[in-house]
Design an enzyme around this catalytic site. Structure first.
Site, PDB file in Angstrom:
ATOM      1  N   ASP A 118       0.728  -0.822  -0.064  1.00  0.00           N
ATOM      2  CA  ASP A 118      -0.254  -0.143  -0.027  1.00  0.00           C
ATOM      3  C   ASP A 118       1.058   1.186  -0.033  1.00  0.00           C
ATOM      4  O   ASP A 118       1.879   1.553   0.722  1.00  0.00           O
ATOM      5  CB  ASP A 118      -0.803  -0.032   1.138  1.00  0.00           C
ATOM      6  CG  ASP A 118      -1.968   1.119   1.456  1.00  0.00           C
ATOM      7  OD1 ASP A 118      -2.386   1.370   0.016  1.00  0.00           O
ATOM      8  OD2 ASP A 118      -2.515   1.420   2.339  1.00  0.00           O
ATOM      9  N   HIS A 176      -9.567   4.690  -0.417  1.00  0.00           N
ATOM     10  CA  HIS A 176      -8.837   5.032   0.698  1.00  0.00           C
ATOM     11  C   HIS A 176      -9.620   5.504   1.830  1.00  0.00           C
ATOM     12  O   HIS A 176     -10.490   6.561   1.656  1.00  0.00           O
ATOM     13  CB  HIS A 176      -7.506   5.768   0.400  1.00  0.00           C
ATOM     14  CG  HIS A 176      -6.475   4.726  -0.319  1.00  0.00           C
ATOM     15  ND1 HIS A 176      -5.513   4.498  -0.053  1.00  0.00           N
ATOM     16  CD2 HIS A 176      -6.738   4.228  -1.654  1.00  0.00           C
ATOM     17  CE1 HIS A 176      -4.598   3.813  -0.871  1.00  0.00           C
ATOM     18  NE2 HIS A 176      -5.508   3.473  -1.912  1.00  0.00           N
ATOM     19  N   GLY A 177      -9.141   5.408   3.128  1.00  0.00           N
ATOM     20  CA  GLY A 177      -9.865   6.180   4.193  1.00  0.00           C
ATOM     21  C   GLY A 177     -11.250   5.526   4.422  1.00  0.00           C
ATOM     22  O   GLY A 177     -12.098   6.371   4.678  1.00  0.00           O
ATOM     23  N   GLY A 178     -11.376   4.298   4.271  1.00  0.00           N
ATOM     24  CA  GLY A 178     -12.921   3.414   4.323  1.00  0.00           C
ATOM     25  C   GLY A 178     -13.292   3.779   5.797  1.00  0.00           C
ATOM     26  O   GLY A 178     -14.386   3.572   5.936  1.00  0.00           O
ATOM     27  N   ASP A 188       1.943   5.183  -5.468  1.00  0.00           N
ATOM     28  CA  ASP A 188       1.066   6.526  -5.284  1.00  0.00           C
ATOM     29  C   ASP A 188       1.948   7.580  -5.511  1.00  0.00           C
ATOM     30  O   ASP A 188       2.832   7.999  -5.026  1.00  0.00           O
ATOM     31  CB  ASP A 188       1.030   6.517  -3.482  1.00  0.00           C
ATOM     32  CG  ASP A 188       0.274   7.711  -3.290  1.00  0.00           C
ATOM     33  OD1 ASP A 188      -0.113   8.596  -4.184  1.00  0.00           O
ATOM     34  OD2 ASP A 188       0.182   8.039  -1.918  1.00  0.00           O
ATOM     35  N   GLU A 226      -3.154   6.055  -8.049  1.00  0.00           N
ATOM     36  CA  GLU A 226      -4.158   7.027  -7.258  1.00  0.00           C
ATOM     37  C   GLU A 226      -4.178   8.363  -8.179  1.00  0.00           C
ATOM     38  O   GLU A 226      -3.148   8.777  -8.772  1.00  0.00           O
ATOM     39  CB  GLU A 226      -3.681   7.416  -6.035  1.00  0.00           C
ATOM     40  CG  GLU A 226      -4.639   8.343  -5.294  1.00  0.00           C
ATOM     41  CD  GLU A 226      -4.321   8.501  -3.768  1.00  0.00           C
ATOM     42  OE1 GLU A 226      -4.068   7.454  -3.088  1.00  0.00           O
ATOM     43  OE2 GLU A 226      -4.461   9.619  -3.170  1.00  0.00           O
ATOM     44  N   VAL A 237      -9.440  -0.362   4.866  1.00  0.00           N
ATOM     45  CA  VAL A 237      -9.835   0.232   6.200  1.00  0.00           C
ATOM     46  C   VAL A 237      -8.801  -0.036   7.108  1.00  0.00           C
ATOM     47  O   VAL A 237      -8.262  -1.106   7.361  1.00  0.00           O
ATOM     48  CB  VAL A 237     -11.073  -0.694   6.490  1.00  0.00           C
ATOM     49  CG1 VAL A 237     -11.225  -0.335   8.027  1.00  0.00           C
ATOM     50  CG2 VAL A 237     -12.313  -0.401   5.593  1.00  0.00           C
TER      51      VAL A 237
HETATM   52  P1  13P Z   1      -8.203   4.674   7.329  1.00  0.00           P
HETATM   53  O1  13P Z   1      -7.147   4.030   8.040  1.00  0.00           O
HETATM   54  O2  13P Z   1      -8.677   5.926   7.381  1.00  0.00           O
HETATM   55  O3  13P Z   1      -9.184   3.441   7.410  1.00  0.00           O
HETATM   56  O4  13P Z   1      -7.520   4.377   5.658  1.00  0.00           O
HETATM   57  C1  13P Z   1      -6.742   3.006   5.409  1.00  0.00           C
HETATM   58  C2  13P Z   1      -6.039   3.391   3.974  1.00  0.00           C
HETATM   59  O5  13P Z   1      -6.509   4.077   3.210  1.00  0.00           O
HETATM   60  C3  13P Z   1      -4.844   2.911   3.743  1.00  0.00           C
HETATM   61  O6  13P Z   1      -4.498   3.072   2.504  1.00  0.00           O
END
Ligand code: 13P
Length: 274
Positions: free
Chosen positions: A82, A202-204, A104, A134, A226
């Protein structure tokens, strides 16, 4: 089961109207919990090694851990790098047995992001694995702000790079500890109208579970990352475990008690992907 690539789990998700969870891993206990949750739900899962994980544990070790879990699992498991920030880092992950890498380039100008992502896609595809890119920039709670994805740029990025999955910025933010008001569905519709590729959020953690489910079923969003939500579950479980027995000092005994609560939290996440 043999290790799966990102493409192998996202294309069926796109076709059948669900999403696959990309779960942020920090150690052996949470990786085991995530695979246990996936087996419980009979769902594929993407184990993700992000920058924080790589800072703590060397990439070759992470590759071996992910592959071991994937080969023992009864469901498809993807070993995913990631937020790879350099081509060399992505190359190293490929050499370490990862079956998917994210390059990224989202902080870079569009042309550079396209050129560098396309180079990583070529490397990945030559090795028989997948690549996520991305477009736009997904910001951080109490940190860098987001730059929303422009649909035309997204279409250009997808075609020029041939990525297997494309992360977009549509109201999502990394590291949110509570639910936000949700994503910009109109923007998602505009992007998916001009792109065929599976989309990634991202940022689930900040996305309400009901909206995750709705978007998984009705849009091209096929992967939700997540992390924070699960790291919070781990932190709570660890504090409870330490507090439960003040005499206990064995690390394995303390950490063992975190696996079940994290598995339960991961099951809830997986249930919100359909
Ligand atoms: P969160 O930690 O906000 O759930 O995001 C995880 C993420 O997007 C990892 O790439």
């Amino acid at each position: 089961m043999p290790i799966a690539t990102l493409k192998e789990v996202l294309q069926p998700a796109l076709r059948d109207g669900h999403a696959v969870a990309g779960l942020v891993c920090l150690g052996w206990e949470d990786m085991c919990a995530y695979v246990e949750a996936a087996e419980h739900e009979q769902a594929p899962v993407i184990l993700q090694a992000g920058p924080g994980c790589r800072e703590h544990t060397p990439l070759p070790v992470l590759g071996a851990m992910f592959r071991t879990l994937a080969e023992q699992a009864s469901v498809p498991v993807v070993a995913h790098l990631d937020h790879g920030y350099s081509i060399d880092e992505c190359r190293e992950a490929i050499e370490c047995g990862f079956s998917s890498v994210m390059y990224d380039g989202s902080r870079k100008p569009l042309a550079q992001n396209i050129e560098e992502t396309a180079a990583v896609v070529q490397l990945a595809h030559a090795a028989g694995i997948s690549c996520e890119g991305e477009i736009g920039f997904v910001g951080y709670a109490e940190g860098e702000s987001s730059a929303g994805t422009d649909p035309q740029e997204a279409a250009e990025f997808a075609t020029a790079t041939q990525v297997d999955a494309m992360a977009v910025s549509v109201g999502n933010v990394h590291l949110q500890q509570s639910e936000s008001s949700g994503l910009d569905v109109d923007k998602i519709r505009e992007i998916e109208a001009v792109c065929q590729v599976p989309l990634v959020i991202h940022g689930g953690s900040g996305v309400p579970a009901a909206q995750r489910s709705e978007l998984a079923r009705t849009t091209k969003i096929s992967k939700f990352n997540v992390g924070t939500e699960l790291r919070m579950a781990f932190g709570r479980a660890l504090r409870d475990s330490v507090a439960a027995d003040s005499e206990r000092f064995d690390r394995n005994a303390i950490l063992k008690d975190t696996v079940s609560p994290v598995t339960q939290a991961a099951i809830r996440v997986l249930q919100s992907m359909r």
